[in-house]
Design a protein around this motif. Structure first.
Motif, PDB file in Angstrom:
ATOM      1  N   ASN A 165      20.793 -51.512   3.084  1.00  0.00           N
ATOM      2  CA  ASN A 165      20.518 -50.202   2.492  1.00  0.00           C
ATOM      3  C   ASN A 165      21.841 -49.454   2.371  1.00  0.00           C
ATOM      4  OD1 ASN A 165      17.829 -50.768   2.628  1.00  0.00           O
ATOM      5  ND2 ASN A 165      17.343 -49.202   4.150  1.00  0.00           N
ATOM      6  N   THR A 166      22.069 -48.857   1.233  1.00  0.00           N
ATOM      7  CA  THR A 166      23.280 -48.041   1.086  1.00  0.00           C
ATOM      8  C   THR A 166      22.933 -46.760   0.351  1.00  0.00           C
ATOM      9  OG1 THR A 166      24.657 -50.025   0.964  1.00  0.00           O
ATOM     10  CG2 THR A 166      25.649 -47.980   0.210  1.00  0.00           C
ATOM     11  N   ASP A 167      23.405 -45.670   0.874  1.00  0.00           N
ATOM     12  CA  ASP A 167      23.226 -44.364   0.232  1.00  0.00           C
ATOM     13  C   ASP A 167      24.587 -43.710   0.069  1.00  0.00           C
ATOM     14  OD1 ASP A 167      20.631 -44.814   2.028  1.00  0.00           O
ATOM     15  OD2 ASP A 167      20.100 -43.504   0.355  1.00  0.00           O
ATOM     16  N   VAL A 168      24.851 -43.271  -1.141  1.00  0.00           N
ATOM     17  CA  VAL A 168      26.080 -42.517  -1.410  1.00  0.00           C
ATOM     18  C   VAL A 168      25.646 -41.176  -1.993  1.00  0.00           C
ATOM     19  CG1 VAL A 168      28.294 -42.441  -2.610  1.00  0.00           C
ATOM     20  CG2 VAL A 168      27.372 -44.646  -1.865  1.00  0.00           C
ATOM     21  N   CYS A 169      25.944 -40.112  -1.298  1.00  0.00           N
ATOM     22  CA  CYS A 169      25.482 -38.780  -1.713  1.00  0.00           C
ATOM     23  C   CYS A 169      26.645 -37.810  -1.841  1.00  0.00           C
ATOM     24  CB  CYS A 169      24.520 -38.211  -0.678  1.00  0.00           C
ATOM     25  SG  CYS A 169      23.094 -39.238  -0.414  1.00  0.00           S
ATOM     26  N   PHE A 170      26.486 -36.895  -2.750  1.00  0.00           N
ATOM     27  CA  PHE A 170      27.500 -35.867  -2.956  1.00  0.00           C
ATOM     28  C   PHE A 170      26.854 -34.492  -2.901  1.00  0.00           C
ATOM     29  CE2 PHE A 170      29.613 -39.520  -4.710  1.00  0.00           C
ATOM     30  CZ  PHE A 170      30.940 -39.311  -4.423  1.00  0.00           C
ATOM     31  N   ARG A 171      27.650 -33.528  -2.528  1.00  0.00           N
ATOM     32  CA  ARG A 171      27.210 -32.143  -2.610  1.00  0.00           C
ATOM     33  C   ARG A 171      28.362 -31.351  -3.218  1.00  0.00           C
ATOM     34  NH1 ARG A 171      24.271 -29.188   2.365  1.00  0.00           N
ATOM     35  NH2 ARG A 171      26.229 -29.498   3.445  1.00  0.00           N
ATOM     36  N   GLY A 172      28.048 -30.547  -4.211  1.00  0.00           N
ATOM     37  CA  GLY A 172      29.097 -29.827  -4.930  1.00  0.00           C
ATOM     38  C   GLY A 172      29.346 -28.447  -4.376  1.00  0.00           C
ATOM     39  N   GLY A 173      30.497 -27.898  -4.774  1.00  0.00           N
ATOM     40  CA  GLY A 173      30.815 -26.523  -4.406  1.00  0.00           C
ATOM     41  C   GLY A 173      30.299 -25.575  -5.474  1.00  0.00           C
ATOM     42  N   ASP A 174      30.704 -24.341  -5.369  1.00  0.00           N
ATOM     43  CA  ASP A 174      30.269 -23.338  -6.345  1.00  0.00           C
ATOM     44  C   ASP A 174      30.789 -23.654  -7.744  1.00  0.00           C
ATOM     45  OD1 ASP A 174      29.006 -22.032  -4.315  1.00  0.00           O
ATOM     46  OD2 ASP A 174      30.704 -20.700  -3.892  1.00  0.00           O
ATOM     47  N   ASP A 175      31.925 -24.318  -7.787  1.00  0.00           N
ATOM     48  CA  ASP A 175      32.516 -24.649  -9.086  1.00  0.00           C
ATOM     49  C   ASP A 175      31.936 -25.932  -9.679  1.00  0.00           C
ATOM     50  OD1 ASP A 175      33.512 -26.358  -7.221  1.00  0.00           O
ATOM     51  OD2 ASP A 175      35.631 -25.994  -7.639  1.00  0.00           O
ATOM     52  N   GLY A 176      30.988 -26.529  -8.984  1.00  0.00           N
ATOM     53  CA  GLY A 176      30.354 -27.732  -9.500  1.00  0.00           C
ATOM     54  C   GLY A 176      31.101 -29.008  -9.162  1.00  0.00           C
ATOM     55  N   GLU A 177      32.285 -28.866  -8.607  1.00  0.00           N
ATOM     56  CA  GLU A 177      33.061 -30.050  -8.227  1.00  0.00           C
ATOM     57  C   GLU A 177      32.533 -30.593  -6.898  1.00  0.00           C
ATOM     58  OE1 GLU A 177      35.681 -31.570  -9.888  1.00  0.00           O
ATOM     59  OE2 GLU A 177      34.983 -30.281 -11.512  1.00  0.00           O
ATOM     60  N   PRO A 178      32.592 -31.922  -6.721  1.00  0.00           N
ATOM     61  CA  PRO A 178      32.118 -32.465  -5.437  1.00  0.00           C
ATOM     62  C   PRO A 178      32.976 -31.977  -4.276  1.00  0.00           C
ATOM     63  CG  PRO A 178      33.135 -34.185  -6.779  1.00  0.00           C
ATOM     64  CD  PRO A 178      33.050 -32.964  -7.642  1.00  0.00           C
ATOM     65  N   ARG A 179      32.302 -31.494  -3.238  1.00  0.00           N
ATOM     66  CA  ARG A 179      33.020 -30.979  -2.060  1.00  0.00           C
ATOM     67  C   ARG A 179      32.665 -31.748  -0.792  1.00  0.00           C
ATOM     68  NH1 ARG A 179      36.081 -29.410  -4.919  1.00  0.00           N
ATOM     69  NH2 ARG A 179      36.727 -27.304  -5.484  1.00  0.00           N
ATOM     70  N   GLU A 180      31.617 -32.542  -0.893  1.00  0.00           N
ATOM     71  CA  GLU A 180      31.225 -33.332   0.282  1.00  0.00           C
ATOM     72  C   GLU A 180      30.699 -34.683  -0.182  1.00  0.00           C
ATOM     73  OE1 GLU A 180      29.081 -31.678   3.887  1.00  0.00           O
ATOM     74  OE2 GLU A 180      28.978 -29.974   2.526  1.00  0.00           O
ATOM     75  N   MET A 181      30.985 -35.690   0.573  1.00  0.00           N
ATOM     76  CA  MET A 181      30.447 -37.019   0.279  1.00  0.00           C
ATOM     77  C   MET A 181      29.940 -37.644   1.576  1.00  0.00           C
ATOM     78  SD  MET A 181      32.218 -40.471  -1.278  1.00  0.00           S
ATOM     79  CE  MET A 181      32.881 -41.046   0.276  1.00  0.00           C
ATOM     80  N   VAL A 182      28.799 -38.271   1.452  1.00  0.00           N
ATOM     81  CA  VAL A 182      28.236 -38.981   2.605  1.00  0.00           C
ATOM     82  C   VAL A 182      27.916 -40.404   2.184  1.00  0.00           C
ATOM     83  CG1 VAL A 182      26.124 -39.196   3.978  1.00  0.00           C
ATOM     84  CG2 VAL A 182      27.329 -37.033   3.906  1.00  0.00           C
ATOM     85  N   VAL A 183      28.280 -41.330   3.009  1.00  0.00           N
ATOM     86  CA  VAL A 183      27.914 -42.733   2.776  1.00  0.00           C
ATOM     87  C   VAL A 183      27.212 -43.226   4.033  1.00  0.00           C
ATOM     88  CG1 VAL A 183      28.726 -45.049   2.230  1.00  0.00           C
ATOM     89  CG2 VAL A 183      29.969 -43.078   1.346  1.00  0.00           C
ATOM     90  N   ILE A 184      26.036 -43.774   3.841  1.00  0.00           N
ATOM     91  CA  ILE A 184      25.329 -44.428   4.956  1.00  0.00           C
ATOM     92  C   ILE A 184      25.050 -45.854   4.523  1.00  0.00           C
ATOM     93  CG2 ILE A 184      23.293 -44.438   6.441  1.00  0.00           C
ATOM     94  CD1 ILE A 184      23.033 -41.444   6.008  1.00  0.00           C
ATOM     95  N   SER A 185      25.618 -46.760   5.248  1.00  0.00           N
ATOM     96  CA  SER A 185      25.440 -48.168   4.913  1.00  0.00           C
ATOM     97  C   SER A 185      24.832 -48.886   6.112  1.00  0.00           C
ATOM     98  CB  SER A 185      26.790 -48.798   4.549  1.00  0.00           C
ATOM     99  OG  SER A 185      26.654 -50.196   4.444  1.00  0.00           O
ATOM    100  N   ALA A 186      23.684 -49.475   5.884  1.00  0.00           N
ATOM    101  CA  ALA A 186      23.001 -50.195   6.965  1.00  0.00           C
ATOM    102  C   ALA A 186      22.882 -51.663   6.584  1.00  0.00           C
ATOM    103  CB  ALA A 186      21.625 -49.585   7.197  1.00  0.00           C
ATOM    104  N   GLN A 187      23.647 -52.470   7.258  1.00  0.00           N
ATOM    105  CA  GLN A 187      23.595 -53.914   7.050  1.00  0.00           C
ATOM    106  C   GLN A 187      23.055 -54.562   8.327  1.00  0.00           C
ATOM    107  OE1 GLN A 187      27.319 -55.432   5.485  1.00  0.00           O
ATOM    108  NE2 GLN A 187      27.681 -53.523   4.387  1.00  0.00           N
ATOM    109  N   PRO A 188      22.668 -55.797   8.241  1.00  0.00           N
ATOM    110  CA  PRO A 188      22.042 -56.414   9.424  1.00  0.00           C
ATOM    111  C   PRO A 188      22.875 -56.290  10.708  1.00  0.00           C
ATOM    112  CG  PRO A 188      21.783 -57.833   7.525  1.00  0.00           C
ATOM    113  CD  PRO A 188      22.667 -56.719   7.085  1.00  0.00           C
ATOM    114  N   THR A 189      24.184 -56.465  10.580  1.00  0.00           N
ATOM    115  CA  THR A 189      25.012 -56.414  11.791  1.00  0.00           C
ATOM    116  C   THR A 189      26.068 -55.318  11.729  1.00  0.00           C
ATOM    117  OG1 THR A 189      26.513 -58.067  10.876  1.00  0.00           O
ATOM    118  CG2 THR A 189      24.733 -58.879  12.283  1.00  0.00           C
ATOM    119  N   GLN A 190      25.905 -54.425  10.776  1.00  0.00           N
ATOM    120  CA  GLN A 190      26.899 -53.352  10.659  1.00  0.00           C
ATOM    121  C   GLN A 190      26.245 -52.062  10.160  1.00  0.00           C
ATOM    122  OE1 GLN A 190      30.141 -53.592   7.669  1.00  0.00           O
ATOM    123  NE2 GLN A 190      31.516 -53.571   9.432  1.00  0.00           N
TER     124      GLN A 190
END
Lengths: 191, 108
Positions: free
Chosen positions: A134-159
């Motif tokens: 499972n992999t999730d890549v998410c962004f959250r923007g600032g007031d100017d619409g530019e990305p200001r935060e990024m989150v990655v959650i990667s769930a692999q069998p052993t990692q």
């Protein structure tokens, strides 16, 4: 005459001390005293519990001051992608856990963190689901619409990997990051 | 005390209080001693100032050394964080391209 001379020497000494202290103070002053600590990162609070049973744990917390220090180490003007990223970011939180065999963590526990990304201004750029990963890549923007935060959650069998970047995020820098830092064949070998 | 005794006393007193010239080189010795005292004091002040200056410079150098070490530690942590992030993004990209992916949502 002698008294005048000794007074002059003492004065010169005091001026030197004063200048040295002023220099030390200037050196001590941080370029950016803004405290944007990752210690208060609520998004991934509690992920440390995944270290239980892991054969390897990597936990990195970098706040604005640490990033400023890292940015300085790349020299004036930064050093390419790394320098630009270090200068632009306000906080970095990374958690990576490696396990000897699959089944060492519960996906339901990971899902709790993924659920936190539903709403709150987050948008899923990538939500990848497969039989084993499972992999999730998410962004959250600032007031100017530019990305200001990024989150990655990667769930692999052993990692299991959690990444939270805050600050100015350039998509081109992130793309370079993926291909320069991540590409196995480009890793430098240390002697 | 009768008059002769009085005269004798005054005579002796006058003899004792007669001006005596200073020994040869007395003035020079006094001035030299005074000069040496000043030089000693000046040296002491200078030594104190130099010591303080050396201590201050030492503190600055030590602070810079620690700062450099902190910078290197921060850089190592940053490199590690970016390596993990890059690798994870790379793996995500590879997984998306892989055949075992059952669903992908990409939103703009």
């Amino acid at each position: 005459m002698g008294r005048i001379r000794s007074t002059g020497i003492v004065s010169a000494g005091l001026v030197l001390i004063f200048l040295t202290a002023a220099f030390a103070q200037a050196q001590n002053a941080s370029p950016n005293q803004k405290q944007d600590s990752v210690q208060g990162d609520r998004l991934f609070a509690g992920t440390e519990s995944f270290a239980k049973g892991a054969i390897k744990s990597t936990e990195v917390n970098l706040d604005k001051n640490m990033l400023a220090m890292a940015g300085k180490s790349f020299g004036p003007g930064g050093q390419g992608t790394k320098g630009a990223l270090a200068d632009g970011l306000d906080a970095v939180l990374v958690r990576e856990y490696e396990y000897a065999k699959p089944g060492q963590y519960k996906m339901a526990d990971v899902q709790k963190y993924i659920d936190r990304l539903n709403g709150g201004g987050w948008f899923h750029m990538v939500r990848e689901r497969s039989a084993t990963e499972n992999t999730d890549v998410c962004f959250r923007g600032g007031d100017d619409g530019e990305p200001r935060e990024m989150v990655v959650i990667s769930a692999q069998p052993t990692q299991l990997t959690f990444v939270h970047l805050k600050g100015r995020l350039s998509m081109s820098d992130l793309s370079k990051l993926s291909h320069n830092f991540g590409s196995p064949q480009l890793k430098t070998r240390s002697h | 005390m009768d008059q002769p005794e009085m005269d004798e006393f005054e005579h002796r007193l006058a003899a004792e209080l007669r001006p005596v010239s200073a020994p040869d080189g007395f003035t020079a010795r006094v001035l030299a001693r005074q000069r040496r005292g000043r030089v000693r004091r000046a040296r002491a002040w200078l030594a104190a100032a130099v010591l303080l200056w050396v201590l201050s410079v030492g503190a600055v150098v030590n602070r810079q050394h620690r700062r450099h070490a902190q910078q290197q530690a921060a850089r190592q942590q940053f490199d590690l964080a970016m390596q993990v992030t890059g690798r994870t993004l790379y793996q995500a990209e590879q997984a998306i391209r892989g055949m075992d992916v059952t669903s992908i949502e990409v939103q703009q």
